[in-house]
Motif scaffolding. Structure first.
Motif, mmCIF file in Angstrom:
data_model
loop_
_atom_site.group_PDB
_atom_site.id
_atom_site.type_symbol
_atom_site.label_atom_id
_atom_site.label_comp_id
_atom_site.label_asym_id
_atom_site.label_seq_id
_atom_site.Cartn_x
_atom_site.Cartn_y
_atom_site.Cartn_z
ATOM 1 N N TYR A 74 46.839 30.162 -6.529
ATOM 2 C CA TYR A 74 48.157 30.739 -6.195
ATOM 3 C C TYR A 74 47.916 32.105 -6.302
ATOM 4 C CZ TYR A 74 53.240 32.319 -6.319
ATOM 5 O OH TYR A 74 54.294 32.704 -6.107
ATOM 6 N N PHE A 75 47.192 32.877 -7.238
ATOM 7 C CA PHE A 75 47.389 34.103 -7.307
ATOM 8 C C PHE A 75 46.388 34.648 -6.221
ATOM 9 C CE2 PHE A 75 44.298 37.690 -8.518
ATOM 10 C CZ PHE A 75 45.413 38.619 -8.951
ATOM 11 N N SER A 76 45.458 33.870 -5.763
ATOM 12 C CA SER A 76 44.789 34.447 -4.434
ATOM 13 C C SER A 76 45.602 34.674 -3.195
ATOM 14 C CB SER A 76 43.549 33.430 -4.072
ATOM 15 O OG SER A 76 44.189 32.309 -3.389
ATOM 16 N N GLY A 77 46.631 33.974 -3.274
ATOM 17 C CA GLY A 77 47.598 34.265 -1.948
ATOM 18 C C GLY A 77 48.039 35.548 -1.836
ATOM 19 N N TYR A 78 48.006 36.376 -3.050
ATOM 20 C CA TYR A 78 48.789 37.854 -3.085
ATOM 21 C C TYR A 78 47.927 38.788 -3.784
ATOM 22 C CZ TYR A 78 50.285 36.848 -7.638
ATOM 23 O OH TYR A 78 50.481 36.677 -9.106
ATOM 24 N N GLY A 79 47.378 38.329 -4.951
ATOM 25 C CA GLY A 79 46.561 39.256 -5.550
ATOM 26 C C GLY A 79 45.491 39.882 -4.909
ATOM 27 N N PHE A 80 44.655 38.987 -4.408
ATOM 28 C CA PHE A 80 43.381 39.639 -3.673
ATOM 29 C C PHE A 80 43.704 40.521 -2.499
ATOM 30 C CE2 PHE A 80 40.232 39.107 -0.317
ATOM 31 C CZ PHE A 80 39.101 39.123 -0.977
ATOM 32 N N THR A 100 44.911 47.583 -0.203
ATOM 33 C CA THR A 100 44.978 48.932 -0.998
ATOM 34 C C THR A 100 43.815 49.758 -0.849
ATOM 35 O OG1 THR A 100 46.816 48.281 -2.087
ATOM 36 C CG2 THR A 100 46.012 50.257 -2.461
ATOM 37 N N ALA A 101 42.632 49.075 -1.195
ATOM 38 C CA ALA A 101 41.373 49.861 -1.296
ATOM 39 C C ALA A 101 40.913 49.986 0.065
ATOM 40 C CB ALA A 101 40.477 49.071 -2.291
ATOM 41 N N TYR A 102 40.952 49.079 0.957
ATOM 42 C CA TYR A 102 40.413 49.363 2.044
ATOM 43 C C TYR A 102 41.342 50.413 2.956
ATOM 44 C CZ TYR A 102 36.589 45.739 1.878
ATOM 45 O OH TYR A 102 35.744 45.069 1.389
ATOM 46 N N ALA A 103 42.607 50.283 2.780
ATOM 47 C CA ALA A 103 43.273 51.252 3.373
ATOM 48 C C ALA A 103 43.250 52.560 3.418
ATOM 49 C CB ALA A 103 45.072 50.960 3.132
ATOM 50 N N LEU A 104 42.675 52.826 1.882
ATOM 51 C CA LEU A 104 42.412 54.281 1.421
ATOM 52 C C LEU A 104 41.033 54.767 2.342
ATOM 53 C CD1 LEU A 104 42.934 56.644 -0.469
ATOM 54 C CD2 LEU A 104 41.647 55.726 -2.228
ATOM 55 N N ILE A 105 40.073 53.605 2.240
ATOM 56 C CA ILE A 105 38.701 53.956 2.910
ATOM 57 C C ILE A 105 39.041 54.270 4.337
ATOM 58 C CG2 ILE A 105 36.567 53.048 3.213
ATOM 59 C CD1 ILE A 105 36.614 51.572 0.500
ATOM 60 N N SER A 106 39.876 53.403 4.872
ATOM 61 C CA SER A 106 40.008 53.669 6.302
ATOM 62 C C SER A 106 40.599 54.729 6.676
ATOM 63 C CB SER A 106 40.807 52.243 6.837
ATOM 64 O OG SER A 106 40.374 51.151 6.417
ATOM 65 N N TYR A 107 41.505 55.178 5.790
ATOM 66 C CA TYR A 107 42.087 56.435 5.986
ATOM 67 C C TYR A 107 41.151 57.730 5.889
ATOM 68 C CZ TYR A 107 45.004 60.681 5.210
ATOM 69 O OH TYR A 107 45.493 61.870 5.546
ATOM 70 N N ARG A 108 40.344 57.702 4.884
ATOM 71 C CA ARG A 108 39.367 58.828 4.829
ATOM 72 C C ARG A 108 38.297 58.918 5.631
ATOM 73 N NH1 ARG A 108 38.518 57.928 -1.783
ATOM 74 N NH2 ARG A 108 40.519 59.275 -2.487
ATOM 75 N N THR A 109 37.720 57.624 6.396
ATOM 76 C CA THR A 109 36.862 57.473 7.290
ATOM 77 C C THR A 109 37.506 57.834 8.695
ATOM 78 O OG1 THR A 109 37.334 55.120 7.283
ATOM 79 C CG2 THR A 109 35.251 56.101 5.955
ATOM 80 N N ALA A 110 38.382 57.332 8.892
ATOM 81 C CA ALA A 110 39.187 57.635 10.178
ATOM 82 C C ALA A 110 39.514 59.270 10.177
ATOM 83 C CB ALA A 110 40.636 56.938 10.249
ATOM 84 N N TYR A 111 39.817 59.742 9.172
ATOM 85 C CA TYR A 111 40.301 61.486 9.068
ATOM 86 C C TYR A 111 38.745 62.003 9.358
ATOM 87 C CZ TYR A 111 41.186 66.028 7.439
ATOM 88 O OH TYR A 111 41.483 67.327 7.501
ATOM 89 N N LEU A 112 37.738 61.779 8.681
ATOM 90 C CA LEU A 112 36.454 62.349 8.836
ATOM 91 C C LEU A 112 35.960 61.873 10.267
ATOM 92 C CD1 LEU A 112 34.624 61.374 5.942
ATOM 93 C CD2 LEU A 112 35.519 63.482 6.412
ATOM 94 N N LYS A 113 36.312 60.931 10.800
ATOM 95 C CA LYS A 113 35.870 60.606 12.365
ATOM 96 C C LYS A 113 36.577 61.318 13.361
ATOM 97 C CE LYS A 113 34.520 56.719 15.170
ATOM 98 N NZ LYS A 113 34.710 55.270 15.293
ATOM 99 N N ALA A 114 37.846 61.519 13.244
ATOM 100 C CA ALA A 114 38.869 62.301 14.044
ATOM 101 C C ALA A 114 38.377 63.871 13.938
ATOM 102 C CB ALA A 114 40.153 61.790 13.838
#
Length: 711
Positions: free
Chosen positions: A305-311, A317-331
């Motif tokens: 049940y926890f895997s449905g939301y916790g993971f 959240t972690a990937y959103a932060l990484i994506s934002y940083r890499t997208a900023y650098l790439k742009a």
């Protein structure tokens, strides 16, 4: 003793936690381990055996009205003094400030053991937090437990005191099994190093082997939790320390870390078959450790049940932060970003190709390696240009590059002889130089690559001899730029003259050394075929439907011959490549029997098959395959659209068709006066024998979009 509870109706796991000295965080580890186990569904009892100090009470902000002192005095039973801690863990508090408790006599120890009989059926795990150091109390609780965990830290005194405790317990009480937990390690490597040193000493002097339970990293959240008088696994569940504690606690369910990772992946992808198998493995492990099957199923249900939301939340959240940083650098810093990306994947050929293609789509140019321009790593040339790094060339190591760059420091290399005379040939061997030649890094010497390879042995022999003579302090006329009897210092006059390799060979070497083509692409010369015979490209596969038949003119980049599992029949797995990317193709036995003679690496073929889009990466199930030389023999008909074509061109078309008579029918498509499309079949006298030149002539007369092939 507590160990004898193995034979009771319910299995109670007793774990003594000890340390050679105070200040290593032993009690904090016990409290957090108890909370972590409780989160996993265990019924946990913590006995504060640091008698006379009551450390765990303070740590968890408890104020017990009765302690073990009341039990020893006969005023109360052990069950009556238990207090509830966080998440429902049970705690047996020690007495504070009572010196008599620090040295129990034999009668008092037996009294404690007898009291455990009253409530053993309510407990699954008993954690005993012993006092620090070496004492009779510590020894008693350690030898009474089933498992002993020794807490230490990187401090030298903590390490020596931990060894002293292990020595006493092993030599005096014959304890041979100890788990080591390293607290406050800077990183995992330091934790392993501390354990290694302790284990070596124990093995050498005590003849016992230790087990590594893990490390708890230095973590500011741990100190914050201590000040708040809370368990860090509770208030900072995502902290590095909490993650480590949870890993240690999870071992109680009988799951290894490898099994836990399989479970994590299965939950992430929601694969029912794998999930069901993992449930069975999980429950078997729990039952082995004394957990009832009903409770084990309940725990697994909670995890699922926890895997449905916790993971999802934590990772998104972690990937959103990484994506934002890499997208900023790439742009904002595109050339710098792609240069860093290429350097980070310099040992991964497939990634290098992918990133070079992406750089091209971004309007950036990646220049090929050059012996006089390239550095070890990929480098920014200007705002639109990146230079290929020599370290990404196959067979070229860091030592060889360092020698080349050092020799190039004062002046560029002007020839292959000059290069070989100035570099350290002990570091830059023949294989390295051949790789640099084949990838085009020495093209600035204006000598055919084939000729450089053919003469490389001679040049290396002379250069090596010269370097050895110079090392011995010998001089020659050549060292002074002189000539003897008209013989020049250069060997170029005596070079073996060799023609350049054919284009396919040149390109194959480039691909082998770099992972991509520098001088062009093997398919570039087949541009016309690509347009006529291909129904799609690797870039557009996702636009098709699963099971759809496609045709692709592509290069066979790699072949893996194998056998089917069921009948051990021959089949092949191909890596196909077109101008836009790569595609894996499966040639099953039926198709393999037809096309096996055409399966040769670095050959251009027409592949027909069904597209498989059921997996993450598209695949092609091959039904037929032909070499490019036979493409026009596969044509079964020719469609020509004459709508809107002036009648004055009809005679010219008729002449073209008559000039190449054969057996392949022509279908003419025209619009009638009623604007209805009509298909006409020409007479057999105008059937053709298709060829590339004929198709080109028809397209030249009517236009490229007027002709389509039937295959």
């Amino acid at each position: 003793m507590l160990r004898e509870q193995r034979g009771k109706k319910r299995y109670v796991k007793t774990i003594a936690v000890a340390s050679g000295k105070g200040g290593v965080g032993k009690t904090n580890m016990v409290a957090n381990l108890a909370v972590a186990m409780r989160k996993l569904g265990k019924d946990v009892l913590v006995m504060d055996a640091d008698l006379g100090l009551s450390s765990i009470d303070v740590l968890l902000q408890l104020a017990p009205s009765h302690t073990i002192q009341h039990v020893l005095s006969g005023e109360m039973r052990l069950r009556d003094i238990i207090v509830d801690g966080p998440h429902g863990i049970k705690i047996l508090p020690a007495g504070s400030g009572v010196q008599e408790l620090t040295a129990l006599n034999e009668f008092q120890r037996l009294r404690i053991l007898e009291e455990f009989e009253a409530f053993e059926s309510d407990v699954e795990v008993l954690l005993i937090d012993t006092s620090p150091g070496i004492s009779e109390n510590v020894a008693f609780f350690c030898i009474a437990a089933q498992e002993i965990i020794i807490i230490t830290s990187p401090e030298p005194t903590a390490l020596t005191d931990a060894y002293a405790l292990i020595k006493v317990l092993s030599t005096r009480y014959q304890e041979k099994e100890f788990f080591i937990l390293v607290n406050s390690a800077k990183h995992a490597e330091e934790g392993l190093e501390i354990f290694r040193r302790l284990s070596l000493a124990a093995g050498k002097f005590l003849n016992i082997s230790l087990d590594y339970l893990g490390h708890i990293p230095c973590d500011a959240d741990v100190q914050r939790a201590v000040k708040a008088q809370k368990a860090f696994v509770d208030v900072f569940p995502q902290s590095p320390a909490a993650q480590q504690i949870m890993q240690i606690a999870s071992a109680l369910a009988g799951f290894t870390l490898a099994q836990a990772d399989i479970l994590r992946k299965a939950m992430g992808k929601k694969i029912p078959e794998v999930m069901e198998k993992q449930r069975k493995d999980f429950i078997v492990g729990c039952v082995k450790n004394g957990i009832k099957e009903l409770l084990a199923n309940r725990i697994f249900d909670l995890i699922e049940y926890f895997s449905g939301y916790g993971f999802n939340k934590s990772h998104s959240t972690a990937y959103a932060l990484i994506s934002y940083r890499t997208a900023y650098l790439k742009a904002n810093y595109p050339v710098e970003f792609m240069t860093a990306l290429l350097t980070s994947e310099r040992d991964n050929t497939d990634k290098i190709v992918e990133y070079i293609n992406e750089a091209g789509r971004m309007g950036l140019k990646v220049l090929p390696p050059d012996i006089n321009e390239s550095s070890a790593l990929f480098e920014v040339v200007d705002s639109k240009t990146i230079r290929f790094g020599l370290l990404a060339v196959k067979n070229v190591g860091a030592g060889a590059i360092e020698s080349i760059l050092e020799a190039r420091r004062n002046s560029p290399f002007v020839s292959l002889e000059d290069l070989c005379s100035r570099i350290d040939l002990r570091l830059v061997n023949k294989k390295v130089l051949e790789s640099l030649i084949k990838c085009g890094a020495l093209d600035s010497f204006n000598m055919p690559r084939a000729q450089m390879v053919a003469n490389l042995g001679t040049i290396l022999e002379v250069s090596s001899k010269t370097q050895k003579e110079q090392a011995r302090g010998q001089m020659s006329f050549f060292d002074q730029g002189l000539e003897l009897n008209g013989f020049a210092t250069s060997l170029s006059g005596s070079f073996t003259q060799v023609k350049e390799w054919p284009e396919p060979q040149l390109l194959a070497f480039e691909k082998e050394m770099l992972g991509f083509y520098v001088s062009g692409h093997p398919l570039a010369r087949y541009a016309g075929h690509l347009k006529r015979f291909t129904s799609t490209s690797t870039a557009n596969l996702q636009q098709h439907s699963d099971g759809e038949e496609i045709k692709l003119v592509s290069l066979i980049a790699k072949i893996k011959q194998t056998l089917t599992r069921a009948k051990q029949e021959k089949m092949a797995i191909l890596k196909l490549e077109d101008l836009d990317g790569v595609l894996e193709a499966l040639v099953f036995p039926d198709a393999y029997q037809k096309v096996s003679r055409y399966l040769l690496p670095n050959t251009v073929v027409l592949v027909k098959g069904r597209l498989n889009l059921k997996e993450d990466v598209p695949k092609l199930i091959v039904s037929d395959l032909y070499p490019v030389e036979q493409l026009y023999k596969q044509i079964t008909g020719l469609n020509i659209n004459l709508s809107g074509i002036p009648e004055s061109l009809f005679e010219s078309l008729k002449t073209l068709l008559a000039s190449s008579r054969g057996t392949i029918p022509i279908y003419l498509h025209v619009n009638t006066p009623a604007r209805a499309k009509t298909q006409l079949v020409v007479g057999e006298g105008f059937y053709i024998s298709p060829s590339e030149s004929l198709i080109q002539e028809i397209e030249g007369l009517l236009g490229e979009n007027r002709v389509s092939l039937i295959i």
